[in-house]
Design an enzyme around this catalytic site. Structure first.
Site, PDB file in Angstrom:
ATOM      1  N   GLY A 102       1.809   2.397  10.776  1.00 31.88           N
ATOM      2  CA  GLY A 102       2.797   3.470  10.674  1.00 31.88           C
ATOM      3  C   GLY A 102       3.429   3.850  12.000  1.00 31.88           C
ATOM      4  N   GLU A 157      -7.370   5.068   7.170  1.00 37.34           N
ATOM      5  CA  GLU A 157      -7.101   6.493   6.871  1.00 37.34           C
ATOM      6  C   GLU A 157      -8.275   7.100   6.112  1.00 37.34           C
ATOM      7  OE1 GLU A 157      -3.326   5.786   4.993  1.00 37.34           O
ATOM      8  OE2 GLU A 157      -2.500   5.181   6.932  1.00 37.34           O
ATOM      9  N   SER A 177       2.578  -2.043  10.413  1.00 37.82           N
ATOM     10  CA  SER A 177       4.014  -2.174  10.673  1.00 37.82           C
ATOM     11  C   SER A 177       4.570  -3.562  10.368  1.00 37.82           C
ATOM     12  CB  SER A 177       4.344  -1.752  12.108  1.00 37.82           C
ATOM     13  OG  SER A 177       4.015  -0.390  12.299  1.00 37.82           O
ATOM     14  N   GLY A 193       2.504  -0.993   4.342  1.00 33.69           N
ATOM     15  CA  GLY A 193       2.673   0.407   3.974  1.00 33.69           C
ATOM     16  C   GLY A 193       4.144   0.760   3.852  1.00 33.69           C
ATOM     17  N   GLY A 194       4.701   1.349   4.910  1.00 34.64           N
ATOM     18  CA  GLY A 194       6.068   1.874   4.894  1.00 34.64           C
ATOM     19  C   GLY A 194       7.106   0.937   4.288  1.00 34.64           C
ATOM     20  N   GLU A 243      -6.234  -4.531  10.071  1.00 37.64           N
ATOM     21  CA  GLU A 243      -5.188  -3.550  10.349  1.00 37.64           C
ATOM     22  C   GLU A 243      -5.512  -2.793  11.625  1.00 37.64           C
ATOM     23  OE1 GLU A 243      -2.912  -2.493   6.526  1.00 37.64           O
ATOM     24  OE2 GLU A 243      -4.585  -1.115   6.701  1.00 37.64           O
ATOM     25  N   HIS A 273      -9.846   1.563   4.001  1.00 39.19           N
ATOM     26  CA  HIS A 273      -8.629   1.722   4.808  1.00 39.19           C
ATOM     27  C   HIS A 273      -8.933   2.687   5.964  1.00 39.19           C
ATOM     28  CE1 HIS A 273      -4.607   2.830   6.056  1.00 39.19           C
ATOM     29  NE2 HIS A 273      -4.200   1.715   5.473  1.00 39.19           N
ATOM     30  N   ASN A 289       0.869  -1.177   0.000  1.00 36.46           N
ATOM     31  CA  ASN A 289       0.000   0.000   0.000  1.00 36.46           C
ATOM     32  C   ASN A 289       0.907   1.228   0.000  1.00 36.46           C
ATOM     33  OD1 ASN A 289      -1.895   1.971   0.341  1.00 36.46           O
ATOM     34  ND2 ASN A 289      -2.453   1.404   2.449  1.00 36.46           N
ATOM     35  N   TRP A 290       1.086   1.794  -1.184  1.00 37.74           N
ATOM     36  CA  TRP A 290       2.019   2.925  -1.305  1.00 37.74           C
ATOM     37  C   TRP A 290       1.453   4.220  -0.720  1.00 37.74           C
ATOM     38  CZ3 TRP A 290       4.111   2.488  -7.052  1.00 37.74           C
ATOM     39  CH2 TRP A 290       4.956   1.369  -7.128  1.00 37.74           C
ATOM     40  N   LYS A 291       0.136   4.265  -0.508  1.00 42.42           N
ATOM     41  CA  LYS A 291      -0.525   5.485  -0.018  1.00 42.42           C
ATOM     42  C   LYS A 291      -0.164   6.677  -0.927  1.00 42.42           C
ATOM     43  CE  LYS A 291      -0.413   3.401   4.513  1.00 42.42           C
ATOM     44  NZ  LYS A 291      -0.464   3.554   5.971  1.00 42.42           N
TER      45      LYS A 291
HETATM   46  P1  PGA Z   1       2.309   0.414   7.691  1.00 39.99           P
HETATM   47  O1  PGA Z   1       0.904   0.670   6.951  1.00 39.99           O
HETATM   48  O2  PGA Z   1       2.832  -0.902   7.172  1.00 39.99           O
HETATM   49  O3  PGA Z   1       3.164   1.565   7.327  1.00 39.99           O
HETATM   50  O4  PGA Z   1       2.005   0.324   9.162  1.00 39.99           O
HETATM   51  C1  PGA Z   1       0.013  -0.373   6.703  1.00 39.99           C
HETATM   52  C2  PGA Z   1      -1.239   0.145   6.035  1.00 39.99           C
HETATM   53  O5  PGA Z   1      -1.738   1.206   6.436  1.00 39.99           O
HETATM   54  O6  PGA Z   1      -1.755  -0.473   5.097  1.00 39.99           O
END
Ligand code: PGA
Length: 253
Positions: A175, A99, A215, A236-237, A169, A97, A9-11
């Site tokens: 994050g 967010e 994470s 994500g990250g 999640e 998601h 997930n590059w966001k």
């Molecule tokens: P993260 O994000 O791996 O940076 O915690 C995961 C996500 O929000 O899909």
């Protein structure tokens, strides 16, 4: 075996050039995957076509959108419909998601409509659920995630549910560098599967991949993915660093 999936997930990260380079580096690694193992890149909307042509015909690599609108079409400036994604040949879309739920006020009812839009357009939704820290601390995370599933998924038929992916999640782990322990992940993944089973039966529940997100790193992916009810991750990250994501892909069961 259920499909095992490493989803990036590059966001809202990376320029076009950086995105091309990252994909290139990961694809160049020529990771050997079994038929039940898949890699999905959820890329920013302007990069969907480029990313799709980069992964080309590699049958284990797919591209996802990070969101779609809950209505079929119309006067919604700036939005992207599931039908548009389908017309680009996109086969996956992240839905709900945390967010988007938090910053864009996406409700359970809107997410139910987004699920319908995806499925009507032959797009596999990656449905995200997960609790905030206050809920985890009060010990009511099971009720919280069960409600998310009931309100946005339970109107679907069993056949439709069989073609979705769920991503658990926990918001407190996204994050933050804080990861759920393998015990916490396994416990709630098994619970989510039991919620699906209570509505649709065990056979259906057993076919649905449930990914862990929050994470996931190169250093913890293998132990998380080893849990029997964890079928990979939504990352994500760590998905923004080629070598880290390659290690995560290789950690799939
Ligand atoms: P993260 O994000 O791996 O940076 O915690 C995961 C996500 O929000 O899909």
């Amino acid at each position: 075996m259920r499909n095992q999936i490493a989803a990036a997930n590059w966001k809202m990260n990376l320029t076009y050039q950086q995105a091309e380079k990252l994909l290139d580096e990961i694809l160049k690694a020529q990771i050997e995957l079994s038929t039940h193992q898949q890699v999905i890149f959820a890329v920013p909307a302007p990069y969907l076509t480029m990313a799709k042509s980069e992964v080309g015909r590699d049958k284990n690599f797919f591209i996802a959108a990070q969101n779609c609108h809950h209505k079929k079409s119309g006067a919604f400036t700036g939005e992207i419909s599931a039908e548009m994604l389908q017309s680009l040949g996109i086969k996956y879309c992240v839905i709900g998601h945390s967010e988007r739920r938090e910053y864009f006020q996406e409700t359970h009812a809107m997410l139910a409509d987004k699920m319908d839009q995806c499925l009507e357009n032959f797009i596999t939704p990656i449905f995200c659920c997960g609790e905030p820290l206050s809920i985890r601390e009060s010990g009511t995370q099971n009720e919280y995630v069960a409600q998310q599933l009931k309100d946005s998924l339970f109107h679907l038929s069993a056949a439709q549910v069989q073609s979705i992916i769920i991503a658990y999640e926990p918001i407190w782990a996204i994050g933050t560098g804080k990861t759920a322990t393998t015990e916490q992940a396994q416990e709630i993944h098994a619970f989510l599967r039991s919620v699906i089973s209570s509505q649709y039966g065990q056979d259906t529940a057993d076919t649905i991949p449930i990914l862990y997100g929050g994470s996931v790193k190169a250093g913890n992916a293998a132990e998380l993915f080893a849990c029997p009810d964890v079928d990979g991750g939504l990352v994500g990250g760590a998905s923004l660093v080629a070598q880290d994501f390659i290690t995560i892909i290789k950690a799939l069961k």
